[in-house]
Design a protein around this motif. Structure first.
Motif, PDB file in Angstrom:
ATOM      1  N   UNK A 197      55.342  59.525  22.631  1.00 34.24           N
ATOM      2  CA  UNK A 197      55.996  58.862  21.502  1.00 34.24           C
ATOM      3  C   UNK A 197      56.082  57.353  21.671  1.00 34.24           C
ATOM      4  N   UNK A 198      56.332  56.892  22.878  1.00 31.03           N
ATOM      5  CA  UNK A 198      56.487  55.467  23.104  1.00 31.03           C
ATOM      6  C   UNK A 198      55.235  54.658  22.826  1.00 31.03           C
ATOM      7  N   UNK A 199      54.095  55.317  22.790  1.00 29.23           N
ATOM      8  CA  UNK A 199      52.839  54.616  22.542  1.00 29.23           C
ATOM      9  C   UNK A 199      52.782  54.032  21.138  1.00 29.23           C
ATOM     10  N   UNK A 200      53.449  54.665  20.176  1.00 28.83           N
ATOM     11  CA  UNK A 200      53.462  54.101  18.825  1.00 28.83           C
ATOM     12  C   UNK A 200      54.047  52.687  18.834  1.00 28.83           C
ATOM     13  N   UNK A 201      55.164  52.508  19.540  1.00 27.72           N
ATOM     14  CA  UNK A 201      55.790  51.197  19.614  1.00 27.72           C
ATOM     15  C   UNK A 201      54.965  50.230  20.459  1.00 27.72           C
ATOM     16  N   UNK A 202      54.328  50.745  21.511  1.00 32.81           N
ATOM     17  CA  UNK A 202      53.492  49.898  22.367  1.00 32.81           C
ATOM     18  C   UNK A 202      52.277  49.387  21.594  1.00 32.81           C
ATOM     19  N   UNK A 203      51.702  50.248  20.757  1.00 34.83           N
ATOM     20  CA  UNK A 203      50.572  49.835  19.921  1.00 34.83           C
ATOM     21  C   UNK A 203      51.014  48.749  18.945  1.00 34.83           C
ATOM     22  N   UNK A 204      52.160  48.958  18.304  1.00 35.46           N
ATOM     23  CA  UNK A 204      52.669  47.959  17.361  1.00 35.46           C
ATOM     24  C   UNK A 204      52.871  46.610  18.040  1.00 35.46           C
ATOM     25  N   UNK A 205      53.448  46.632  19.229  1.00 37.36           N
ATOM     26  CA  UNK A 205      53.719  45.387  19.942  1.00 37.36           C
ATOM     27  C   UNK A 205      52.427  44.689  20.355  1.00 37.36           C
ATOM     28  N   UNK A 206      51.454  45.466  20.838  1.00 36.28           N
ATOM     29  CA  UNK A 206      50.180  44.876  21.271  1.00 36.28           C
ATOM     30  C   UNK A 206      49.431  44.270  20.093  1.00 36.28           C
ATOM     31  N   UNK A 207      49.446  44.974  18.956  1.00 34.80           N
ATOM     32  CA  UNK A 207      48.755  44.458  17.765  1.00 34.80           C
ATOM     33  C   UNK A 207      49.390  43.151  17.296  1.00 34.80           C
ATOM     34  N   UNK A 208      50.705  43.107  17.265  1.00 36.92           N
ATOM     35  CA  UNK A 208      51.403  41.893  16.830  1.00 36.92           C
ATOM     36  C   UNK A 208      51.126  40.735  17.775  1.00 36.92           C
ATOM     37  N   UNK A 209      51.174  41.004  19.076  1.00 35.27           N
ATOM     38  CA  UNK A 209      50.974  39.952  20.070  1.00 35.27           C
ATOM     39  C   UNK A 209      49.582  39.347  19.982  1.00 35.27           C
ATOM     40  N   UNK A 210      48.594  40.177  19.667  1.00 26.38           N
ATOM     41  CA  UNK A 210      47.199  39.726  19.706  1.00 26.38           C
ATOM     42  C   UNK A 210      46.598  39.509  18.316  1.00 26.38           C
ATOM     43  N   UNK A 211      47.441  39.517  17.304  1.00 28.50           N
ATOM     44  CA  UNK A 211      46.987  39.156  15.966  1.00 28.50           C
ATOM     45  C   UNK A 211      46.028  40.135  15.336  1.00 28.50           C
ATOM     46  N   UNK A 212      46.248  41.432  15.579  1.00 27.83           N
ATOM     47  CA  UNK A 212      45.363  42.455  15.049  1.00 27.83           C
ATOM     48  C   UNK A 212      46.011  43.200  13.881  1.00 27.83           C
ATOM     49  N   UNK A 213      45.268  43.375  12.816  1.00 28.42           N
ATOM     50  CA  UNK A 213      45.650  44.314  11.772  1.00 28.42           C
ATOM     51  C   UNK A 213      45.149  45.694  12.180  1.00 28.42           C
ATOM     52  N   UNK A 214      45.974  46.710  11.947  1.00 30.79           N
ATOM     53  CA  UNK A 214      45.647  48.054  12.418  1.00 30.79           C
ATOM     54  C   UNK A 214      45.273  49.004  11.293  1.00 30.79           C
ATOM     55  N   UNK A 215      44.268  49.820  11.560  1.00 34.61           N
ATOM     56  CA  UNK A 215      43.950  50.984  10.768  1.00 34.61           C
ATOM     57  C   UNK A 215      44.236  52.199  11.654  1.00 34.61           C
TER      58      UNK A 215
END
Length: 247
Positions: free
Chosen positions: A46-64
């Motif tokens: 479950x914690x990976x959802x938040x980790x993905x969100x944080x990594x995307x925000x930090x590195x300027x990525x839009x997610x699909x």
């Protein structure tokens, strides 16, 4: 101008070794792209959802977000459809991709409900032609997209270029007939083997598909994702090859 993205499947070796997608996102961003597509089947806690969100925000990525489940089952939305969209919202995802399921046969109210849930979660939806007989033939894909359009649905279409070969269908003909429906493009090339067992993806310049002729025909708003396993030290050259084709 066409936006380039990388699906985490590109790093399949790393995923299979247990590397979380949140750790792969910085590697994707280092290639100078602004789009990444994460896959639900590789989210194991479950914690990976938040980790993905944080990594995307930090590195300027839009997610699909790729969800390997049918969007509709037995004439209704997938039982966990809202849950999948909750996951997407938690990660800050822009688009969620599903398998077609029986969407070509569902009532207009079902499609309206899918659209309403997507809007409430701030995401768009697409369906894909995959490699299965249930969700990957031209006939079912064409019928699904026609039905969505007929009832005024807003569900888009992820065109997977290589998957047609696993169904024994003509990728060029499928592209010509479905081009105007495409809202996301998954790019891969294949070796063109006659048997399904011997089919495999190749580096972009090594396969039998003339993908370079297709990309200029896409609406420039359609993002193009690399979506096939690549050894880590070759990803950069594949990104450069794609970038040169859409420049």
């Amino acid at each position: 101008m066409t936006t380039i993205g990388i699906n985490t499947l590109v790093y399949m070796s790393e995923l299979n070794d247990g590397t979380p997608q949140s750790a792969i996102l910085p590697v994707i961003a280092a290639h100078g792209v602004t789009l990444a597509e994460v896959r639900r089947e590789y989210i194991t806690e479950d914690g990976e959802f938040d980790a993905i969100a944080a990594a995307a925000k930090k590195h300027g990525l839009d997610l699909f977000y790729s969800v390997p489940e049918s969007i509709t089952i037995d004439g209704a939305a997938h039982p966990n459809f809202t849950g999948f969209l909750d996951e997407a919202k938690r990660m800050g995802v822009k688009n969620v991709k599903f398998n077609q399921g029986d969407v070509k046969d569902v009532d207009a109210s079902v499609i309206a409900g899918l659209d309403a849930e997507a809007a409430a979660h701030g995401v768009t939806l697409t369906i894909e032609n995959d490699q299965t007989p249930q969700n990957g033939t031209f006939a079912c894909t064409e019928a699904s997209l026609a039905h969505i359009a007929e009832v005024g649905g807003r569900i888009g279409y992820t065109f997977d270029l290589g998957n047609w070969f696993w169904r024994g269908e003509n990728a060029d003909e499928a592209f010509a007939k479905l081009r105007e429906k495409i809202t996301v493009f998954h790019l891969k090339n294949v070796n063109g083997a006659a048997s399904r067992e011997e089919l495999s993806t190749t580096m972009l310049e090594d396969g039998v598909i003339d993908w370079r002729a297709m990309l200029p025909q896409l609406d420039p708003e359609v993002p193009v994702f690399l979506e096939f396993p690549i050894e880590a030290d070759h990803v950069g050259e594949q990104v450069a090859t794609l970038r040169s084709a859409v420049a």
